[in-house]
Enzyme design. Structure first.
Site, PDB file in Angstrom:
ATOM      1  N   LEU A   1       0.847  -1.199   0.000  1.00  0.00           N
ATOM      2  CA  LEU A   1       0.000   0.000   0.000  1.00  0.00           C
ATOM      3  C   LEU A   1       0.878   1.243   0.000  1.00  0.00           C
ATOM      4  CD1 LEU A   1      -2.686  -1.036   2.635  1.00  0.00           C
ATOM      5  CD2 LEU A   1      -2.687  -1.347   0.152  1.00  0.00           C
TER       6      LEU A   1
ATOM      7  N   GLY B   1      -1.135   6.640  -0.188  1.00  0.00           N
ATOM      8  CA  GLY B   1      -1.475   7.743   0.720  1.00  0.00           C
ATOM      9  C   GLY B   1      -0.532   8.931   0.568  1.00  0.00           C
TER      10      GLY B   1
ATOM     11  N   ARG C   1       0.447  13.797   7.650  1.00  0.00           N
ATOM     12  CA  ARG C   1       1.149  14.153   8.889  1.00  0.00           C
ATOM     13  C   ARG C   1       2.629  14.460   8.667  1.00  0.00           C
ATOM     14  NH1 ARG C   1      -1.461   8.889  11.671  1.00  0.00           N
ATOM     15  NH2 ARG C   1      -1.568   8.355   9.455  1.00  0.00           N
TER      16      ARG C   1
ATOM     17  N   GLU D   1      -9.513   1.055  15.174  1.00  0.00           N
ATOM     18  CA  GLU D   1      -8.586   2.167  14.925  1.00  0.00           C
ATOM     19  C   GLU D   1      -8.575   3.129  16.109  1.00  0.00           C
ATOM     20  OE1 GLU D   1      -6.395   2.548  12.162  1.00  0.00           O
ATOM     21  OE2 GLU D   1      -7.040   0.475  12.334  1.00  0.00           O
TER      22      GLU D   1
ATOM     23  N   ASN E   1       4.571   7.794  10.205  1.00  0.00           N
ATOM     24  CA  ASN E   1       3.539   8.744   9.793  1.00  0.00           C
ATOM     25  C   ASN E   1       3.991  10.188   9.964  1.00  0.00           C
ATOM     26  OD1 ASN E   1       1.686   6.636   9.257  1.00  0.00           O
ATOM     27  ND2 ASN E   1       1.146   6.542  11.417  1.00  0.00           N
TER      28      ASN E   1
ATOM     29  N   ARG F   1      35.197  16.565  -6.757  1.00  0.00           N
ATOM     30  CA  ARG F   1      33.884  16.690  -7.399  1.00  0.00           C
ATOM     31  C   ARG F   1      33.741  15.604  -8.471  1.00  0.00           C
ATOM     32  NH1 ARG F   1      33.965  22.421  -9.339  1.00  0.00           N
ATOM     33  NH2 ARG F   1      32.017  21.778 -10.343  1.00  0.00           N
TER      34      ARG F   1
ATOM     35  N   LYS G   1      38.061  18.409 -10.095  1.00  0.00           N
ATOM     36  CA  LYS G   1      36.803  18.144 -10.800  1.00  0.00           C
ATOM     37  C   LYS G   1      37.081  17.568 -12.176  1.00  0.00           C
ATOM     38  CE  LYS G   1      34.846  20.235 -13.829  1.00  0.00           C
ATOM     39  NZ  LYS G   1      34.337  21.196 -14.816  1.00  0.00           N
TER      40      LYS G   1
HETATM   41  C1  UD1 Z   1      -2.788   1.681   9.529  1.00  0.00           C
HETATM   42  C2  UD1 Z   1      -3.831   0.712  10.106  1.00  0.00           C
HETATM   43  C3  UD1 Z   1      -3.583   0.596  11.608  1.00  0.00           C
HETATM   44  C4  UD1 Z   1      -2.175   0.121  11.862  1.00  0.00           C
HETATM   45  C5  UD1 Z   1      -1.147   0.997  11.157  1.00  0.00           C
HETATM   46  C6  UD1 Z   1       0.229   0.341  11.225  1.00  0.00           C
HETATM   47  C7  UD1 Z   1      -5.842   0.964   8.731  1.00  0.00           C
HETATM   48  C8  UD1 Z   1      -7.231   1.480   8.679  1.00  0.00           C
HETATM   49  N1  UD1 Z   1      -5.167   1.216   9.846  1.00  0.00           N
HETATM   50  O1  UD1 Z   1      -3.013   2.941  10.133  1.00  0.00           O
HETATM   51  O2  UD1 Z   1      -4.508  -0.317  12.175  1.00  0.00           O
HETATM   52  O3  UD1 Z   1      -1.920   0.090  13.259  1.00  0.00           O
HETATM   53  O4  UD1 Z   1      -1.484   1.166   9.767  1.00  0.00           O
HETATM   54  O5  UD1 Z   1       1.254   1.140  10.727  1.00  0.00           O
HETATM   55  O6  UD1 Z   1      -5.399   0.312   7.818  1.00  0.00           O
HETATM   56  N2  UD1 Z   1      -2.996   3.905   1.943  1.00  0.00           N
HETATM   57  C9  UD1 Z   1      -3.369   3.823   0.632  1.00  0.00           C
HETATM   58  N3  UD1 Z   1      -4.585   4.319   0.265  1.00  0.00           N
HETATM   59  C10 UD1 Z   1      -5.440   4.850   1.160  1.00  0.00           C
HETATM   60  C11 UD1 Z   1      -5.052   4.942   2.512  1.00  0.00           C
HETATM   61  C12 UD1 Z   1      -3.818   4.436   2.877  1.00  0.00           C
HETATM   62  O7  UD1 Z   1      -2.626   3.326  -0.208  1.00  0.00           O
HETATM   63  O8  UD1 Z   1      -6.520   5.266   0.739  1.00  0.00           O
HETATM   64  C13 UD1 Z   1      -1.678   3.379   2.320  1.00  0.00           C
HETATM   65  C14 UD1 Z   1      -0.753   4.422   2.852  1.00  0.00           C
HETATM   66  O9  UD1 Z   1       0.030   4.979   1.805  1.00  0.00           O
HETATM   67  C15 UD1 Z   1       0.094   3.652   3.835  1.00  0.00           C
HETATM   68  C16 UD1 Z   1      -0.809   2.529   4.293  1.00  0.00           C
HETATM   69  O10 UD1 Z   1      -1.860   2.459   3.353  1.00  0.00           O
HETATM   70  O11 UD1 Z   1       1.238   3.099   3.208  1.00  0.00           O
HETATM   71  C17 UD1 Z   1      -1.383   2.767   5.674  1.00  0.00           C
HETATM   72  O12 UD1 Z   1      -2.083   4.008   5.665  1.00  0.00           O
HETATM   73  P1  UD1 Z   1      -1.913   5.039   6.874  1.00  0.00           P
HETATM   74  O13 UD1 Z   1      -2.768   6.219   6.594  1.00  0.00           O
HETATM   75  O14 UD1 Z   1      -0.489   5.271   7.159  1.00  0.00           O
HETATM   76  O15 UD1 Z   1      -2.581   4.192   8.044  1.00  0.00           O
HETATM   77  P2  UD1 Z   1      -2.339   4.307   9.595  1.00  0.00           P
HETATM   78  O16 UD1 Z   1      -3.141   5.422  10.130  1.00  0.00           O
HETATM   79  O17 UD1 Z   1      -0.895   4.287   9.895  1.00  0.00           O
HETATM   80 CA    CA Z   2       0.925   4.304   8.714  1.00  0.00          CA
END
Ligand code: UD1
Ligand code: CA
Length: 459
Positions: A9, A12, A16, A155, A228, A333, A351
């Site tokens: 994943l 995002g 933060r 969460e 984060n 360099r 360089k």
């Molecule tokens: C998430 C988990 C949480 C866990 C934590 C661990 C969920 C709802 N929560 O929270 O339980 O303890 O990770 O680190 O999953 N992302 C996407 N698309 C989206 C949203 C997120 O690709 O629409 C990706 C982000 O880029 C990231 C990952 O998913 O790599 C997790 O998202 P993030 O927003 O960091 O979740 P947390 O609040 O950390």
């Molecule tokens: Ca995270």
């Protein structure tokens, strides 16, 4: 063996972080976080790896290249929605799917293997990787029933006071039966504090359907750290640096103060090399055996042979061959190549230049766009004048030549083997074999000039 797939994943924004750069591209010890994740994933040999991209999709794809497939999540509606974007690629396949976040750079392939093992052992449809945190703030909490069996994940923002007090957290890594995962994702809603589709809800959904759901508790919370914020980024960097430095020390490298030595992942260092406090070794740097790198040196993409001494100097994209030395306070360099036994002293800049074996460039000198042969002595304060305001020009100096102090060698020019340039000369024409060039105003002494000048009495 059952097929294995991985979903990373990485869509995002990482609000933060307060950054223009997509969160997963923030580097930890020289590599984007998501690259660390993918590198560990590759070690478990998945049949397919799909990375979900969104924010900074182009940059993420450029960073990871062809190592993974990509699916776009155009709108970031939550981690559950993100995984569901993988359905067109993975939905029809039988096997196990590891889901991992691009922002947990410290997790290792070994842990992923343990998760797979546990998942198979339990005959589970879903297994979540958990850890116990001193401070669980920000993470999803693992809710277990009286028998210790996982019920669901809650969460932070949706947790009751009692739930928030639980310190077993969701690391954001899961192993699923692939088809079960996608079926359950269609049932995930967004009725929660963040209005997002949570991947974490899949656990509760499967549990309610009577499927076997398990949780594998890893021992080391630190390894599961999710990044984060910039504070967490610094913490993750510290942990990764400790790992990297420990490995170099195990391989026979002396780090005088490992807590202040910054070494990027992938840097190579030979045994019996000593690295002083406060040294930065970046990029694709390689250092041979028996070298000494003194404090405040910074090497980026440098190739250093054996028995080289570097004191308080900066080296970028350049090569130093065995037994050479540089510093203090000098700068190589890009595209410089320093031969064996060469001495580059203090306050020198080199360089795009090659310097042959045994040549000495001791003090306050600029060597730009030049090829210097072997056994040359370059005096103090020499300038290889390479730029005419429009173009750069090249200088050649042959073996055993002597370049006197404070000479300007104005390119393009060729100085032959055994040629001699007198101190203070400004050289604009070629100098032949065994010749001496002197190009400066002759000294004129005016006898008794003192008498013509007004003076204060000397009492
Ligand atoms: C998430 C988990 C949480 C866990 C934590 C661990 C969920 C709802 N929560 O929270 O339980 O303890 O990770 O680190 O999953 N992302 C996407 N698309 C989206 C949203 C997120 O690709 O629409 C990706 C982000 O880029 C990231 C990952 O998913 O790599 C997790 O998202 P993030 O927003 O960091 O979740 P947390 O609040 O950390
Ligand atoms: Ca995270």
């Amino acid at each position: 063996m059952m097929s294995r797939y991985t979903i990373i994943l990485a869509a995002g924004q990482g609000t933060r972080m307060k950054s223009k750069l997509a969160k997963v591209l923030h580097p930890v010890c020289g590599r984007p976080m998501v690259d660390h994740v993918l590198t560990q994933v590759e070690q478990i040999n998945p049949d397919k790896v799909v990375t979900i991209v969104g924010h900074g999709a182009g940059e993420v794809e450029a960073a990871l290249g062809k190592r993974t497939e990509y699916v776009l999540q155009a709108e970031q509606k939550g981690s559950g929605d993100a995984v569901l974007r993988g359905e067109p690629v993975l939905g029809d396949l039988d096997g196990m799917t590891l889901v991992v976040s691009g922002d947990t750079p410290l997790l290792t392939a070994k842990t992923f293997e343990q998760l797979f093992e546990y998942h198979k052992e339990k005959g589970a449809k879903a297994t979540v990787l958990t850890a116990v945190a001193d401070d669980p703030t920000g993470y999803g909490r693992i809710i277990r029933n009286d028998l210790g069996v996982v019920e669901k994940i809650v969460e932070q923002k949706d947790a009751s006071k009692e739930e928030a007090a639980i310190n077993e957290i969701n690391t954001g890594v899961y192993c699923f039966d692939n088809k079960t995962l996608f079926a359950a994702l269609h049932e995930v809603g967004n009725d929660n504090a963040q209005g997002e589709y949570y991947l974490t809800d899949v656990i509760g959904i499967l549990k309610q359907k009577g499927e076997i759901v398990s949780a594998f508790k890893m021992k080391d919370f630190e390894e599961s750290m999710g990044v984060n914020t910039r504070g967490a980024l610094a913490n993750a960097t510290r942990v990764m640096q400790r790992r990297i430095n420990a490995e170099h020390m195990a391989n026979g490298v002396t780090l005088i103060d490992p807590t202040t030595t910054r070494i990027d992942i992938g840097v190579k260092i030979g045994a019996d090399t000593t690295i002083e406090a406060g040294v930065l070794l970046k990029g694709q740097t390689e250092i041979g055996e028996d070298c000494y790198v003194g404090s405040h040196s910074e090497l980026r993409d440098a190739k250093i042979g054996a028995d080289v001494t570097i004191t308080s100097s900066t080296i970028e994209k350049s090569v130093m061959h065995a037994h050479s030395n540089i510093g203090p306070m000098s700068h190589l360099r890009p595209n410089s190549e320093i031969g064996e036994y060469v001495h580059i002293g203090n306050f020198c800049e080199v360089k795009n230049a090659q310097i042959g074996a045994y040549t000495k460039v001791g003090h306050l000198t600029y060597v730009g766009d030049a090829t210097l042969g072997q056994h040359i002595n370059v005096g103090c304060g020499v300038v290889f004048v390479n730029y005419d305001g429009l173009d750069k020009h090249h200088t050649d100096v042959g073996d055993w030549a002597f370049v006197g102090s404070n000479a300007n060698v104005v390119a393009p020019v060729k100085v032959a083997d055994h040629a001699f340039i007198a101190a203070g000369s400004t050289i604009t024409a070629d100098v032949d074999f065994h010749d001496m060039a002197i190009a400066r105003a002759r000294q004129v002494n005016k006898p008794n000039y003192w008498d013509k000048l007004p003076h204060e009495p000397e009492n």
